[in-house]
Design a protein around this motif. Structure first.
Motif, PDB file in Angstrom:
ATOM      1  N   ALA A 135       0.848  -1.208   0.000  1.00 56.07           N
ATOM      2  CA  ALA A 135       0.000   0.000   0.000  1.00 56.07           C
ATOM      3  C   ALA A 135       0.874   1.245   0.000  1.00 56.07           C
ATOM      4  N   ALA A 136       1.988   1.207   0.779  1.00 50.95           N
ATOM      5  CA  ALA A 136       2.902   2.358   0.828  1.00 50.95           C
ATOM      6  C   ALA A 136       3.549   2.566  -0.530  1.00 50.95           C
ATOM      7  N   PHE A 137       3.939   1.463  -1.204  1.00 47.23           N
ATOM      8  CA  PHE A 137       4.512   1.588  -2.539  1.00 47.23           C
ATOM      9  C   PHE A 137       3.503   2.205  -3.500  1.00 47.23           C
ATOM     10  N   ARG A 138       2.264   1.748  -3.387  1.00 47.20           N
ATOM     11  CA  ARG A 138       1.224   2.310  -4.260  1.00 47.20           C
ATOM     12  C   ARG A 138       1.053   3.797  -3.962  1.00 47.20           C
ATOM     13  N   GLU A 139       1.029   4.124  -2.672  1.00 51.02           N
ATOM     14  CA  GLU A 139       0.912   5.542  -2.292  1.00 51.02           C
ATOM     15  C   GLU A 139       2.098   6.322  -2.803  1.00 51.02           C
ATOM     16  N   HIS A 140       3.283   5.724  -2.682  1.00 47.77           N
ATOM     17  CA  HIS A 140       4.505   6.372  -3.147  1.00 47.77           C
ATOM     18  C   HIS A 140       4.442   6.602  -4.656  1.00 47.77           C
ATOM     19  N   ASP A 141       3.999   5.530  -5.382  1.00 45.14           N
ATOM     20  CA  ASP A 141       3.868   5.682  -6.835  1.00 45.14           C
ATOM     21  C   ASP A 141       2.847   6.764  -7.167  1.00 45.14           C
ATOM     22  N   GLU A 142       1.745   6.772  -6.428  1.00 45.22           N
ATOM     23  CA  GLU A 142       0.704   7.780  -6.634  1.00 45.22           C
ATOM     24  C   GLU A 142       1.265   9.180  -6.332  1.00 45.22           C
ATOM     25  N   ASP A 143       2.022   9.269  -5.231  1.00 44.98           N
ATOM     26  CA  ASP A 143       2.645  10.551  -4.866  1.00 44.98           C
ATOM     27  C   ASP A 143       3.632  10.988  -5.939  1.00 44.98           C
ATOM     28  N   ARG A 144       4.397  10.067  -6.481  1.00 49.22           N
ATOM     29  CA  ARG A 144       5.359  10.408  -7.531  1.00 49.22           C
ATOM     30  C   ARG A 144       4.631  10.910  -8.773  1.00 49.22           C
ATOM     31  N   ARG A 145       3.513  10.203  -9.075  1.00 48.39           N
ATOM     32  CA  ARG A 145       2.735  10.672 -10.237  1.00 48.39           C
ATOM     33  C   ARG A 145       2.162  12.066  -9.961  1.00 48.39           C
ATOM     34  N   THR A 146       1.693  12.229  -8.716  1.00 52.08           N
ATOM     35  CA  THR A 146       1.138  13.535  -8.346  1.00 52.08           C
ATOM     36  C   THR A 146       2.226  14.606  -8.414  1.00 52.08           C
ATOM     37  N   ILE A 147       3.420  14.285  -7.900  1.00 53.36           N
ATOM     38  CA  ILE A 147       4.546  15.232  -7.943  1.00 53.36           C
ATOM     39  C   ILE A 147       4.917  15.521  -9.391  1.00 53.36           C
ATOM     40  N   ALA A 148       4.981  14.463 -10.211  1.00 49.97           N
ATOM     41  CA  ALA A 148       5.344  14.655 -11.622  1.00 49.97           C
ATOM     42  C   ALA A 148       4.295  15.533 -12.291  1.00 49.97           C
ATOM     43  N   GLN A 149       3.022  15.270 -11.973  1.00 48.02           N
ATOM     44  CA  GLN A 149       1.946  16.078 -12.530  1.00 48.02           C
ATOM     45  C   GLN A 149       2.089  17.525 -12.042  1.00 48.02           C
ATOM     46  N   ALA A 150       2.382  17.679 -10.741  1.00 53.11           N
ATOM     47  CA  ALA A 150       2.558  19.023 -10.184  1.00 53.11           C
ATOM     48  C   ALA A 150       3.740  19.706 -10.838  1.00 53.11           C
ATOM     49  N   MET A 151       4.819  18.988 -11.094  1.00 54.23           N
ATOM     50  CA  MET A 151       6.001  19.557 -11.743  1.00 54.23           C
ATOM     51  C   MET A 151       5.649  19.993 -13.167  1.00 54.23           C
ATOM     52  N   ARG A 152       4.880  19.212 -13.860  1.00 58.87           N
ATOM     53  CA  ARG A 152       4.478  19.583 -15.217  1.00 58.87           C
ATOM     54  C   ARG A 152       3.603  20.845 -15.165  1.00 58.87           C
ATOM     55  N   LYS A 154       3.646  23.021 -12.796  1.00 59.81           N
ATOM     56  CA  LYS A 154       4.533  24.117 -12.406  1.00 59.81           C
ATOM     57  C   LYS A 154       5.273  24.632 -13.645  1.00 59.81           C
ATOM     58  N   ASP A 155       5.792  23.678 -14.449  1.00 61.27           N
ATOM     59  CA  ASP A 155       6.516  24.080 -15.651  1.00 61.27           C
ATOM     60  C   ASP A 155       5.571  24.823 -16.604  1.00 61.27           C
ATOM     61  N   GLU A 156       4.345  24.317 -16.706  1.00 63.63           N
ATOM     62  CA  GLU A 156       3.389  24.995 -17.579  1.00 63.63           C
ATOM     63  C   GLU A 156       3.078  26.391 -17.036  1.00 63.63           C
ATOM     64  N   ILE A 157       2.911  26.449 -15.687  1.00 65.67           N
ATOM     65  CA  ILE A 157       2.632  27.754 -15.078  1.00 65.67           C
ATOM     66  C   ILE A 157       3.830  28.659 -15.284  1.00 65.67           C
ATOM     67  N   ARG A 158       5.029  28.209 -15.122  1.00 67.22           N
ATOM     68  CA  ARG A 158       6.226  29.018 -15.339  1.00 67.22           C
ATOM     69  C   ARG A 158       6.287  29.447 -16.806  1.00 67.22           C
ATOM     70  N   SER A 159       6.017  28.454 -17.625  1.00 69.53           N
ATOM     71  CA  SER A 159       6.050  28.782 -19.047  1.00 69.53           C
ATOM     72  C   SER A 159       4.980  29.836 -19.369  1.00 69.53           C
ATOM     73  N   THR A 160       3.815  29.648 -18.793  1.00 66.21           N
ATOM     74  CA  THR A 160       2.748  30.630 -19.007  1.00 66.21           C
ATOM     75  C   THR A 160       3.148  31.949 -18.368  1.00 66.21           C
ATOM     76  N   LEU A 161       3.721  31.898 -17.204  1.00 64.88           N
ATOM     77  CA  LEU A 161       4.166  33.112 -16.512  1.00 64.88           C
ATOM     78  C   LEU A 161       5.245  33.804 -17.331  1.00 64.88           C
ATOM     79  N   ALA A 162       6.189  33.023 -17.843  1.00 61.61           N
ATOM     80  CA  ALA A 162       7.264  33.609 -18.637  1.00 61.61           C
ATOM     81  C   ALA A 162       6.669  34.243 -19.906  1.00 61.61           C
TER      82      ALA A 162
END
Length: 173
Positions: A135-152, A154-162
């Motif tokens: 369950a922790a691995f699944r949560e970790h994978d989910e968190d990584r996907r969430t972080i990756a999504q958040a990073m994307r 963020k990059d889109e927001i930065r790109s839009t901001l720029a």
């Protein structure tokens, strides 16, 4: 009286002699018969005595044979008694060993049961921990996907901001 009848006396004397001789003859006949009977009995007794001596010798031989057999039987009984005593001692030792081994087996079985129970409990705990880890691995994978999504994002927001900054700078210039 005997003078008057000399013939009669003579007849009587002859008759008496005849009776006496007959009596002596009967006695002699009985005597010889008795001697013959005693001779026969003596021969039978001598035969019986000889047979008795032979029987006595045979009995002595048989007695010696039986005494030898008895001596051998006593010896065998002593040996068997000693062997029986050894077997009895061995049986007692074996019985004590069986009791000791039975006790040790029961102790080992109790330890085995306790170990099995501990192992089962540990396996159940491990299974629970594995489920938690999964369950922790699944949560970790989910968190990584969430972080990756958040990073994307963020990059889109930065790109839009720029792009907004550039557009803003172009408008302000």
């Amino acid at each position: 009286n005997s003078n008057l009848f000399p013939d009669l006396n003579l007849k009587m004397t002859r008759l008496d002699e005849k009776h006496a001789l007959q009596h002596i003859h009967d006695r002699f006949s009985n005597y010889t018969s008795r001697v013959n009977q005693l001779t026969d009995t003596n021969q039978k007794l001598e035969t019986l005595l000889v047979n008795s001596k032979l029987t006595e010798e045979e009995l002595k031989t048989i007695k010696e044979m039986y005494e030898a057999e008895l001596k051998e039987a006593r010896h065998l009984l002593e040996q068997n008694g000693a062997e029986l005593s050894k077997k009895h001692d061995l049986q007692l030792k074996t019985a004590a060993m069986v009791r000791d081994l039975t006790s040790r087996l029961e102790d080992e079985q109790a330890l085995r049961k306790k170990s099995d129970e501990t192992l089962l409990s540990t396996e159940q705990a491990l299974s629970h921990k594995e489920k938690l880890l999964l369950a922790a691995f699944r949560e970790h994978d989910e968190d990584r996907r969430t972080i990756a999504q958040a990073m994307r994002e963020k990059d889109e927001i930065r790109s839009t901001l720029a792009a907004s900054k550039k557009a803003h700078e172009r408008e302000t210039v």
